[in-house]
Scaffold this motif. Structure first.
Motif, mmCIF file in Angstrom:
data_model
loop_
_atom_site.group_PDB
_atom_site.id
_atom_site.type_symbol
_atom_site.label_atom_id
_atom_site.label_comp_id
_atom_site.label_asym_id
_atom_site.label_seq_id
_atom_site.Cartn_x
_atom_site.Cartn_y
_atom_site.Cartn_z
ATOM 1 N N HIS A 250 25.729 38.165 51.812
ATOM 2 C CA HIS A 250 26.112 37.757 50.453
ATOM 3 C C HIS A 250 25.371 38.592 49.407
ATOM 4 C CE1 HIS A 250 27.589 35.119 47.295
ATOM 5 N NE2 HIS A 250 26.370 35.079 46.813
ATOM 6 N N GLU A 251 26.118 39.069 48.410
ATOM 7 C CA GLU A 251 25.533 39.831 47.309
ATOM 8 C C GLU A 251 26.068 39.301 45.995
ATOM 9 O OE1 GLU A 251 25.729 44.063 47.524
ATOM 10 O OE2 GLU A 251 25.074 44.157 49.624
ATOM 11 N N GLU A 252 25.213 39.243 45.009
ATOM 12 C CA GLU A 252 25.603 38.775 43.677
ATOM 13 C C GLU A 252 26.338 39.878 42.920
ATOM 14 O OE1 GLU A 252 25.310 35.780 42.547
ATOM 15 O OE2 GLU A 252 24.131 34.979 44.224
ATOM 16 N N GLY A 253 27.278 39.471 42.074
ATOM 17 C CA GLY A 253 27.916 40.411 41.153
ATOM 18 C C GLY A 253 29.121 41.137 41.687
ATOM 19 N N VAL A 254 29.508 40.905 42.944
ATOM 20 C CA VAL A 254 30.685 41.602 43.480
ATOM 21 C C VAL A 254 31.955 40.980 42.905
ATOM 22 C CG1 VAL A 254 29.487 42.224 45.600
ATOM 23 C CG2 VAL A 254 30.826 40.108 45.519
ATOM 24 N N ALA A 255 33.063 41.700 43.033
ATOM 25 C CA ALA A 255 34.343 41.196 42.520
ATOM 26 C C ALA A 255 34.746 39.930 43.282
ATOM 27 C CB ALA A 255 35.430 42.264 42.688
ATOM 28 N N PRO A 256 35.493 39.024 42.641
ATOM 29 C CA PRO A 256 35.924 37.788 43.325
ATOM 30 C C PRO A 256 36.883 38.044 44.481
ATOM 31 C CG PRO A 256 36.957 37.977 41.160
ATOM 32 C CD PRO A 256 35.929 39.051 41.228
ATOM 33 N N THR A 257 37.370 39.283 44.614
ATOM 34 C CA THR A 257 38.265 39.635 45.719
ATOM 35 C C THR A 257 37.511 40.277 46.877
ATOM 36 O OG1 THR A 257 38.681 41.723 44.544
ATOM 37 C CG2 THR A 257 40.290 39.965 44.245
ATOM 38 N N TRP B 60 35.660 40.408 35.407
ATOM 39 C CA TRP B 60 36.614 40.434 36.516
ATOM 40 C C TRP B 60 37.901 39.680 36.178
ATOM 41 C CZ3 TRP B 60 34.910 44.042 39.469
ATOM 42 C CH2 TRP B 60 33.557 44.176 39.792
ATOM 43 N N HIS B 61 38.244 39.591 34.904
ATOM 44 C CA HIS B 61 39.410 38.782 34.505
ATOM 45 C C HIS B 61 40.718 39.319 35.095
ATOM 46 C CE1 HIS B 61 39.873 42.106 31.611
ATOM 47 N NE2 HIS B 61 41.147 41.728 31.525
ATOM 48 N N MET B 62 40.743 40.602 35.415
ATOM 49 C CA MET B 62 41.980 41.220 35.921
ATOM 50 C C MET B 62 42.199 40.997 37.417
ATOM 51 S SD MET B 62 39.200 43.172 36.168
ATOM 52 C CE MET B 62 38.997 43.949 34.563
ATOM 53 N N CYS B 63 41.215 40.450 38.115
ATOM 54 C CA CYS B 63 41.315 40.305 39.573
ATOM 55 C C CYS B 63 42.217 39.129 39.956
ATOM 56 C CB CYS B 63 39.932 40.086 40.179
ATOM 57 S SG CYS B 63 38.850 41.526 40.034
ATOM 58 N N PRO B 64 43.078 39.298 40.941
ATOM 59 C CA PRO B 64 43.937 38.187 41.385
ATOM 60 C C PRO B 64 43.138 37.136 42.147
ATOM 61 C CG PRO B 64 44.229 40.081 42.831
ATOM 62 C CD PRO B 64 43.335 40.535 41.716
ATOM 63 N N ASN B 65 43.650 35.918 42.160
ATOM 64 C CA ASN B 65 43.016 34.817 42.894
ATOM 65 C C ASN B 65 43.609 34.786 44.303
ATOM 66 O OD1 ASN B 65 41.892 32.488 43.876
ATOM 67 N ND2 ASN B 65 43.012 31.108 42.522
ATOM 68 N N ILE B 66 42.948 35.426 45.255
ATOM 69 C CA ILE B 66 43.517 35.537 46.606
ATOM 70 C C ILE B 66 42.834 34.618 47.616
ATOM 71 C CG2 ILE B 66 44.316 37.905 46.264
ATOM 72 C CD1 ILE B 66 41.855 38.879 47.764
ATOM 73 N N ASN C 93 42.435 41.013 59.214
ATOM 74 C CA ASN C 93 43.413 41.771 58.434
ATOM 75 C C ASN C 93 43.239 41.390 56.966
ATOM 76 O OD1 ASN C 93 45.530 43.541 58.057
ATOM 77 N ND2 ASN C 93 47.081 41.960 58.257
ATOM 78 N N PRO C 94 42.910 42.335 56.072
ATOM 79 C CA PRO C 94 42.616 41.962 54.678
ATOM 80 C C PRO C 94 43.824 41.363 53.974
ATOM 81 C CG PRO C 94 41.854 44.192 55.163
ATOM 82 C CD PRO C 94 42.730 43.773 56.309
ATOM 83 N N MET C 95 43.549 40.457 53.042
ATOM 84 C CA MET C 95 44.593 39.924 52.177
ATOM 85 C C MET C 95 45.004 41.022 51.189
ATOM 86 S SD MET C 95 44.488 36.908 53.462
ATOM 87 C CE MET C 95 45.525 35.915 52.427
ATOM 88 N N LEU C 96 46.231 40.952 50.717
ATOM 89 C CA LEU C 96 46.697 41.934 49.738
ATOM 90 C C LEU C 96 45.854 41.814 48.465
ATOM 91 C CD1 LEU C 96 48.856 44.113 49.287
ATOM 92 C CD2 LEU C 96 50.306 42.346 48.271
ATOM 93 N N GLY C 97 45.262 42.932 48.034
ATOM 94 C CA GLY C 97 44.399 42.913 46.856
ATOM 95 C C GLY C 97 42.936 42.673 47.174
ATOM 96 N N GLU C 98 42.613 42.430 48.447
ATOM 97 C CA GLU C 98 41.214 42.241 48.845
ATOM 98 C C GLU C 98 40.447 43.551 48.667
ATOM 99 O OE1 GLU C 98 38.770 40.937 52.888
ATOM 100 O OE2 GLU C 98 40.798 40.145 52.543
ATOM 101 N N THR C 99 39.181 43.449 48.298
ATOM 102 C CA THR C 99 38.346 44.636 48.079
ATOM 103 C C THR C 99 37.040 44.498 48.861
ATOM 104 O OG1 THR C 99 37.299 43.648 46.123
ATOM 105 C CG2 THR C 99 39.262 45.015 45.755
ATOM 106 N N PHE C 100 36.348 45.616 49.011
ATOM 107 C CA PHE C 100 34.988 45.589 49.554
ATOM 108 C C PHE C 100 34.210 46.749 48.958
ATOM 109 C CE2 PHE C 100 31.676 46.838 52.587
ATOM 110 C CZ PHE C 100 30.957 45.661 52.599
ATOM 111 N N GLU C 101 33.087 46.422 48.367
ATOM 112 C CA GLU C 101 32.212 47.443 47.785
ATOM 113 C C GLU C 101 30.939 47.574 48.600
ATOM 114 O OE1 GLU C 101 28.944 45.906 44.974
ATOM 115 O OE2 GLU C 101 30.811 45.586 43.875
ATOM 116 N N LEU C 102 30.400 48.781 48.629
ATOM 117 C CA LEU C 102 29.083 49.033 49.213
ATOM 118 C C LEU C 102 28.296 49.817 48.171
ATOM 119 C CD1 LEU C 102 27.564 48.551 51.932
ATOM 120 C CD2 LEU C 102 28.022 50.952 52.435
#
Length: 657
Positions: free
Chosen positions: A553-560, A650-656, A342-351
């Protein structure tokens, strides 16, 4: 003081019984810290009981001291009374003596009241203890009865299936080792598998295949309901054939094998019948090392169907490919009975697969109660897809229902065709006993809001009374006037075909009085066929080729990004104990974050309003908008993610995490 220990132990047992669910009633991601007692709450209660016990001992000591010193005071006053003292002092001494007597009487009354209270508490504690023991025995008896009934039910099913003339069981091919085997028992597939026995009318139409030349002669005769065969649907020829050249980016083809851990899920879920599944925190033993955001992204595995649909000149043709795409998203679920994280609130995933898949996809968890994810896909081939899916799931005792809520939008830029549909219901069977198996049921209506073309898809529930193949899907593509153009058929775990309708007519009423439509069609064309699973898939959670790469693992993705979630990564590596510890840490971190939001909101409004405000999350990459086609409010992509990735800002991303 005899009754104190019994009273105390009864209180503790009563508490343990009422809090038997412990953490299992808390939210999977840990927001609901008010609902039930946590281990910290239990520790606090034990400390309180211990303090009360010590205070009761102090009261007993004080009682002894009062009796001792009261008697001494009474003796001293009696001795003073016998002395020859002035009259004034004698009067004062009498007053003191009277007060001392009153104090002694009051103290004795208090002591007697305490003694009576303890005697009553002792009597009632024994009653409560017997009542509690009876309820516990009844509960155990009920659980045993449920399991016994389930086994008897399965025995009857086996007897029916083994009767002469019965076909082999079509669900055996996808039954899998149960995660829900009752403690101390090894379920055999042939003995303990439950099958859905709903009797359904398989289809509302009958298809008859005809030859193209014969149909052309009928069409010239002007037969009612005929559709001319043209070459306009040549895009459908070979639609399922995808050239597989060497990938432009080398990606992993395996993950560590799944460890062989055994755990009794029934012992957890029997306490949670009727509850929302997202409110039940499961150990990672029942998960697969992917998040719900990654599972949502898996729907794009057969994106080539939409790439081909771009080139269709006929909206009916295009609808066939869109329908095949919507069915293909279920093909990965046939063996996948494990629960995604179950994702954490604010979690993201890019492809980010513009080079090899021609698309970019972004998901964000935009709500925690209820759990909801927003998804946006852009394809360089000329289409875009977006959705906000809320997962509603209920455990019903013998099966688990998973109901995805929300509309899926697909738009082709060149033609402006805009399709909308919703997902069907997934059901996991054999929760109590037997091998787990999954079924997809319900109807899906796909609407092209530009042309008003429609496709009605029907997912038939499996029934051992039915002669139909397992996991069957049927459908009809119609235009805005209700005229049928194509018949779709296949199964959601293997393939889909379409056949062009050349003539339609009503059939004679059947024995039940119902009348079906008879469609004469040309030979069917294959729209979609499932890719074979990778080698050793059974030891890798039955992941497809795409699924194996999603958590790479991929480089450059958001910290979330889900790839950076530590408990999921530990589970993938096979370190399940460490993953469970890390999962608890993340859940507690999310609870703390919610409490902070609640405190911030409560400064300016009441408690109820503050709780509502605390549950409102402002997504980072999506925003709420009114959907003009469905009339619902949904999260839609507002832009900015890929630009931020290019800048690595990525300064705007929350620390989840």
């Amino acid at each position: 003081m005899k009754g104190r220990g019994c009273w105390e132990s009864a209180s503790v047992r009563s508490f343990c019984s009422s809090g038997c669910l412990n953490n299992f009633e808390k939210d999977d991601s840990g927001d609901d810290d008010d609902e039930t007692a946590s281990p910290a709450d239990k520790s606090e209660l034990h400390c309180a009981i211990k303090s009360l016990s010590l205070k009761l001992d102090d009261l007993s000591t004080c009682n002894d001291l009062i009796a001792k010193h009261g008697a001494a005071l009474q003796r001293s006053l009696s001795e003073l009374d016998g002395l020859k003292i002035p009259y004034e002092s004698s009067e004062k001494l009498k007053v003191v003596n009277e007060r001392a007597t009153l104090f002694r009487i009051t103290s004795n009354a208090m002591i007697n009241a305490c003694r009576d209270f303890l005697e009553l508490a002792e009597i009632h504690s024994r009653k409560w203890q017997r009542a509690l023991q009876y309820e516990q025995e009844q509960r155990i008896h009920l659980e045993e009865t449920i399991e016994q009934l389930a086994r008897q039910h399965n025995s009857l099913e086996r007897a029916f299936r083994s009767a002469p003339g019965r076909a082999a069981n079509p669900t055996k091919s996808f039954s899998e080792g149960s995660l829900l085997t009752p403690k101390g028992e090894d379920s055999e597939e042939d003995e303990d598998t439950e099958y859905f026995d709903a009797m359904e009318d398989s289809t509302s139409f009958i298809t008859v295949i005809t030859e193209a030349k014969e149909d052309s002669r009928k069409a010239e005769g002007g037969t009612t309901g005929s559709v001319d065969w043209t070459s306009s649907d040549n895009v459908l020829d070979g639609a399922s054939l995808v050239p597989k050249g060497p990938p432009k980016v080398k990606r992993r083809v395996r993950i560590p094998d799944k460890p062989n851990y055994s755990l009794n899920l029934w012992s957890i879920m029997k306490n949670c019948i009727g509850r929302e599944l997202s409110k039940i925190p499961m150990p990672v033993n029942f998960n697969e090392p992917l998040s719900m955001l990654q599972r949502l992204t898996e729907d794009l595995e057969y994106h080539h169907l939409l790439d081909k649909a771009v080139h269709c000149t006929s909206s009916a043709e295009q609808m066939c490919l869109v329908a095949a795409f919507s069915v293909s998203s279920y093909s990965t679920t046939v063996h996948r009975i494990a629960k995604p994280f179950n994702p954490m609130l604010g979690e993201t995933f890019e492809l980010d697969r513009l080079d090899d898949m021609g698309l970019r996809s972004l998901c964000e968890q935009v709500s925690h109660h209820p759990p909801s994810a927003a998804h946006y896909v852009f394809s360089k081939h000329g289409w875009s897809l977006w959705q906000e899916i809320t997962i509603s799931s209920k455990f019903r005792g013998k099966y688990l229902s998973i109901m995805p809520l929300g509309a899926i939008h697909l738009e082709f830029q060149a033609s402006g065709n805009h399709y909308v549909w919703r997902k069907s219901t997934s059901t996991v069977h054999n929760i109590i006993v037997g091998k787990l198996w999954i079924d997809q049921t319900g109807d899906i209506e796909i609407v092209n809001h530009k042309t008003q073309d429609r496709c009605q898809l029907k997912f038939l529930p499996y029934s051992y009374f039915s002669k139909e193949v397992a996991r069957k899907v049927t459908g009809v593509v119609s235009d805005s006037h209700g005229k049928a153009h194509y018949v779709l058929s296949g199964s959601w775990d293997e393939q889909m075909e379409c056949a062009k309708i050349v003539q339609s007519s009503p059939s004679s009423p059947g024995s039940d009085g119902k009348q079906k439509t008879v469609y004469q069609t040309l030979p069917a064309k294959l729209l979609w066929k499932k890719y074979p699973l990778p080698e050793n898939a059974e030891n890798m959670y039955y992941f497809s080729e795409l699924a194996l790469t999603l958590n790479e693992h991929e480089e450059g993705v958001a910290p979330t990004d889900s790839r950076l979630r530590p408990d999921q990564r530990l589970m993938e590596k096979g370190h399940w104990d460490e993953a469970n510890t890390e999962k608890q840490r993340l859940e507690e971190k999310q609870r703390v974050s919610r409490r902070r939001r609640l405190e911030a909101c409560s400064r300016g409004c009441g408690t109820e309003e503050a709780e509502k405000e605390a549950d409102v999350y402002m997504p980072l990459w999506f925003e709420k908008r009114l959907d003009p086609l469905t009339g619902e409010t949904a999260c839609m992509y507002k832009g900015g993610y890929w630009e931020a990735k290019e800048r690595q800002d990525w300064h705007m991303c929350p620390n989840i995490f």
